[in-house]
Write a protein that holds these residues in place. Structure first.
Motif, short mmCIF file in Angstrom:
data_model
loop_
_atom_site.label_atom_id
_atom_site.label_comp_id
_atom_site.label_asym_id
_atom_site.label_seq_id
_atom_site.Cartn_x
_atom_site.Cartn_y
_atom_site.Cartn_z
N PHE A 161 0.84 -1.22 -0.20
CA PHE A 161 -0.13 0.18 -0.09
C PHE A 161 0.95 1.21 -0.02
CE2 PHE A 161 -3.86 2.13 0.69
CZ PHE A 161 -3.58 3.37 1.51
N TYR A 162 0.84 2.13 -1.09
CA TYR A 162 1.64 3.21 -1.08
C TYR A 162 1.15 4.47 -1.65
CZ TYR A 162 2.09 1.78 -6.02
OH TYR A 162 1.73 1.26 -7.39
N VAL A 163 1.74 5.72 -1.41
CA VAL A 163 1.25 6.85 -1.91
C VAL A 163 1.97 7.32 -3.12
CG1 VAL A 163 1.15 9.36 -1.38
CG2 VAL A 163 0.84 7.61 0.32
N THR A 164 1.26 7.75 -4.10
CA THR A 164 1.80 7.75 -5.52
C THR A 164 2.31 9.24 -5.55
OG1 THR A 164 -0.30 8.55 -6.64
CG2 THR A 164 0.20 6.02 -6.58
N GLY A 165 1.79 10.13 -4.84
CA GLY A 165 2.36 11.54 -5.01
C GLY A 165 1.46 12.35 -5.91
N ALA A 166 0.42 11.59 -6.42
CA ALA A 166 -0.36 12.31 -7.50
C ALA A 166 -1.67 12.45 -6.95
CB ALA A 166 -0.29 11.75 -8.64
N ASN A 167 -2.08 12.84 -5.75
CA ASN A 167 -3.15 12.77 -5.14
C ASN A 167 -4.06 11.60 -5.18
OD1 ASN A 167 -5.32 14.28 -3.58
ND2 ASN A 167 -6.68 14.62 -5.38
N ALA A 168 -3.24 10.50 -4.80
CA ALA A 168 -3.83 9.01 -4.62
C ALA A 168 -3.03 8.16 -4.00
CB ALA A 168 -4.24 8.51 -6.30
N THR A 169 -3.42 7.00 -3.46
CA THR A 169 -2.81 6.11 -2.89
C THR A 169 -3.09 4.69 -3.74
OG1 THR A 169 -4.79 5.74 -1.28
CG2 THR A 169 -3.01 6.93 -0.65
N LYS A 170 -2.24 3.64 -3.74
CA LYS A 170 -2.61 2.72 -4.38
C LYS A 170 -2.25 1.16 -3.52
CE LYS A 170 -1.49 3.90 -9.29
NZ LYS A 170 -0.80 3.44 -10.35
N VAL A 171 -2.84 0.18 -4.01
CA VAL A 171 -2.58 -1.04 -3.43
C VAL A 171 -2.01 -1.86 -4.52
CG1 VAL A 171 -4.83 -2.25 -3.62
CG2 VAL A 171 -2.95 -2.98 -2.06
N GLN A 172 -0.90 -2.67 -4.42
CA GLN A 172 -0.59 -3.49 -5.43
C GLN A 172 -0.17 -4.89 -4.74
OE1 GLN A 172 3.95 -3.89 -7.42
NE2 GLN A 172 2.54 -2.07 -8.65
N TRP A 173 -0.85 -5.89 -5.73
CA TRP A 173 -0.46 -7.43 -5.32
C TRP A 173 0.53 -7.85 -6.35
CZ3 TRP A 173 -5.20 -4.84 -5.99
CH2 TRP A 173 -6.25 -5.22 -4.92
N ASN A 174 1.33 -8.66 -5.91
CA ASN A 174 2.39 -9.14 -6.71
C ASN A 174 3.13 -10.48 -6.25
OD1 ASN A 174 4.35 -9.29 -8.59
ND2 ASN A 174 5.42 -7.17 -8.09
N VAL A 175 3.29 -11.31 -7.21
CA VAL A 175 3.83 -12.64 -7.01
C VAL A 175 5.01 -12.71 -8.07
CG1 VAL A 175 1.88 -13.79 -5.85
CG2 VAL A 175 2.40 -14.10 -8.48
N GLY A 176 5.55 -11.80 -8.48
CA GLY A 176 6.71 -12.07 -9.44
C GLY A 176 6.51 -10.99 -10.81
N SER A 177 7.46 -11.31 -11.67
CA SER A 177 7.22 -10.37 -12.91
C SER A 177 6.22 -10.57 -13.56
CB SER A 177 8.72 -10.61 -13.78
OG SER A 177 8.69 -9.80 -14.87
N GLY A 178 5.34 -9.63 -14.14
CA GLY A 178 4.20 -9.62 -14.93
C GLY A 178 3.07 -9.96 -14.27
N THR A 179 3.05 -10.23 -12.99
CA THR A 179 1.80 -10.70 -12.30
C THR A 179 1.09 -9.61 -11.51
OG1 THR A 179 3.09 -11.54 -10.38
CG2 THR A 179 2.73 -13.04 -12.52
N PHE A 180 1.57 -8.30 -11.48
CA PHE A 180 1.00 -7.49 -10.35
C PHE A 180 -0.51 -6.83 -10.97
CE2 PHE A 180 1.47 -3.57 -12.96
CZ PHE A 180 2.36 -3.62 -13.75
#
Length: 599
Positions: free
Chosen positions: A139-158
């Motif tokens: 969970f992170y802040v993008t700096g562009a008036n938004a926050t994001k969540v990212q799921w990831n288990v490896g390259s190309g799977t986010f």
């Protein structure tokens, strides 16, 4: 006072007959019982690995602590901190042995966050194999008036999802299937994207990080819970099942030939309170004695309302004001010539207001049409050839959610329609105009009904059914399945083995047999302990202790006064009942433990 000469303990056993992902936590933090100001290193881990693991570093001095209200709080000006679970010696393989098969769930659940455009930073949790990251939720802040969540288990799977600066409860998860090499991403239990390919030999530790924050202390992210869980073998409790129960229903199966609607059998719950206002016999609309209500091609027009027994228009009193209802007409067949014309309507009403209708009409060009409609004017038509058979037309009315659904032969037609009726209190049937065919033309109605959706409640099992299910698990007993049968060679009948937790097909497995001892620290007392199932009452089981002095001329007396204690035994699911029987009261005594079963 007499001195005991002999005491014989005998177990004389008798029969008296009377008339969605279920998971276990591996490493998991809810923060519910943690006081304010604790770093991760001192928070409570409720997982099965808690006694074998520890955090490599704490978070107190980095602005990442509990609030004492059930959350772990990361301030907007928090300092960087990475920490991972290790074993108690500090080795990276926290879980030893590592997890190499099964399904696991990585979770990050947020209670709330309040951030502004100047803030930057992130928190993440990860499942790892040594230093290799297998899966991450960030969970992170993008700096562009938004926050994001990212799921990831490896390259190309986010996968990413974006949020506004202030938000509340939301949950994120990744399920890792080590057996089938797949990963699934979830937000609030809704799967995000497809199953992703995932290959990992094992999983042996968990990591947390809160880094790169540059905001102020008044900006925060609150973590409600986080951790790793192991899928349980047992499935989750299924949701309640529902069925439609008839309110008013005519199947015509038990009606003799020639009956009009007024004398046709209604099998619904309201049958005793309602009646049709008008009959249909003289109009040529009668039962055929073969399970159908028949409308002849030369029938005369007829309308009839379902009313109460005094003729009042509100047949259902009180009216139905909430719940889900099903109105259905099952058309068995029709054989109508080109010259025929006419229609028939089946209507649900509130007073004189039409709420929903299923209509059948001849189009006059060797075709027929079934129309489903509701009070809002939403309708759907389906045309058929001149001769056809079995079509089930259904309208479902959801009074709680204000929607109507149309079905033909189990297939929903189009979308859910808006529906705003306050209540349902009667039904209406009618042929709106005279049919102009011949008496050999016919529309056959198999059934008509109005049903209410009701939760299915399974009746509790009887004690006999529970016993039968138990004995079924021991096929080795063969035909010896009755309570007093002996399915093995240990001289204990099936009832006794059932009560004591034995195996009725194995002579070496008798379960929790009674234990007797002459106490060294008590004078003239024999201790006799027997065991009862903790759910004995639900199983119809009772253990009755009796004491007597003669086996020929039996004189069994109640042994309950000798009970000195009862409580949980070392064997889960059983209580131990302790009895102290005096040995100096009689020259000889016998103990009789009776197992009683009540069907």
């Amino acid at each position: 006072m007499k001195t005991m000469k002999s005491l014989k303990i005998m177990a004389l056993l008798g029969l008296l007959t009377g008339s969605a992902f279920a998971a276990a936590p591996i490493s998991y933090w809810t923060f519910d019982e943690d006081t304010a100001g604790l770093g991760l290193k001192t928070t409570i881990d409720s997982g099965s690995q808690a006694t074998n693991t520890k955090w490599s570093a704490d978070t107190v001095d980095h602005g990442q602590v509990t609030d004492g209200l059930g959350s772990f709080v990361v301030s907007g000006n928090a300092l960087n901190r990475y920490t991972q679970l290790t074993d108690l010696s500090g080795n990276a393989a926290a879980y030893n042995p590592a997890y190499t098969s099964g399904v696991y769930r990585l979770e990050l659940n947020l209670a709330s966050w309040e951030l502004d455009t100047a803030t930057a930073g992130k928190i993440f949790v990860a499942a790892r194999n040594d230093a290799t990251e297998l899966a991450r939720i960030e969970f992170y802040v993008t700096g562009a008036n938004a926050t994001k969540v990212q799921w990831n288990v490896g390259s190309g799977t986010f996968r990413n999802r974006e949020f506004t600066w202030t938000n509340s409860v939301v949950s994120f998860a990744i399920e890792l299937d080590l057996d089938n090499d797949t990963a699934r991403y979830y937000m609030d239990e809704t799967q995000i994207g497809v199953d992703f390919a995932f290959t990992a030999a094992q999983m042996d530790n968990f990591r947390y990080a809160g880094v790169d924050w540059n905001g102020s202390g008044s900006e925060i992210v609150k973590i409600d819970s986080m951790g790793l869980m192991d899928e349980l073998a047992d499935p989750p409790t299924p949701p309640p099942e529902y069925e439609f129960v008839p309110v008013s229903s005519w199947a015509f199966d038990d009606d003799a030939a020639g009956a009009g609607l007024k004398t046709a059998i209604d099998s619904g719950s309201q049958a005793a309170n309602t009646q049709w206002a008008n009959d249909t016999v003289v109009q040529g609309q009668v039962t055929d004695g073969l399970g159908n209500f028949v409308i002849n091609g030369d029938t005369v027009s007829r309308w009839s309302n379902l009313v109460d027994l005094t003729g009042g228009e509100s047949a259902y009193n009180p009216a139905y004001t909430s719940g889900v209802y099903r109105f259905e007409v099952n058309f068995a067949s029709w054989a109508i010539s080109d010259a025929s014309d006419g229609d028939v309507s089946f209507i649900v009403r509130n007073g004189a207001s039409e709420i929903a209708k299923i209509g059948f009409s001849m189009l006059g060009t060797n075709s027929a049409q079934i129309q489903l409609s509701n009070e809002g004017g939403d309708y759907r038509n389906q045309a058929f050839t001149g001769t056809n058979s079995a079509v089930l037309a259904v309208i479902e009315l959801d009074l709680d959610n204000d929607i109507a659904r149309y079905f033909l032969n189990g297939v929903q037609l189009s979308i859910n329609f808006a529906f705003t009726a306050a209540q349902v209190d009667n039904l209406r049937y009618g042929t709106s105009s005279a049919w102009n065919g011949t008496s050999t033309d016919a529309l056959n109605i198999d059934s008509i009904g109005f049903f209410v959706e009701t939760e299915v409640v399974e009746p509790p099992q009887t004690t006999t059914e529970i016993y039968n299910a138990w004995i079924f698990d021991y096929p080795g007993v063969g035909a010896n399945t009755n309570l007093q049968d002996h399915g093995d060679s240990d001289d204990l009948d099936n009832l006794t083995e059932y009560a004591w937790g034995g195996d009725p097909s194995d002579g070496n497995s008798q379960g929790n047999t009674p234990v007797q001892t002459v106490l060294s620290d008590a004078t003239n007392v024999m201790e006799y302990i027997y065991f009862e199932r903790t759910n004995a009452v639900a199983l119809g089981l009772a253990s009755i202790l009796e004491v007597g002095t003669d086996l020929v001329f039996t004189n069994w007396a109640d042994g309950s006064p000798y009970v000195v204690g009862s409580g949980a035994s070392a064997d889960a699911g059983f209580n131990a009942v302790t009895n102290w029987i005096p040995t100096d009261a009689e020259d000889k005594q016998f103990i009789h433990l009776q197992i009683k079963f009540t069907p």
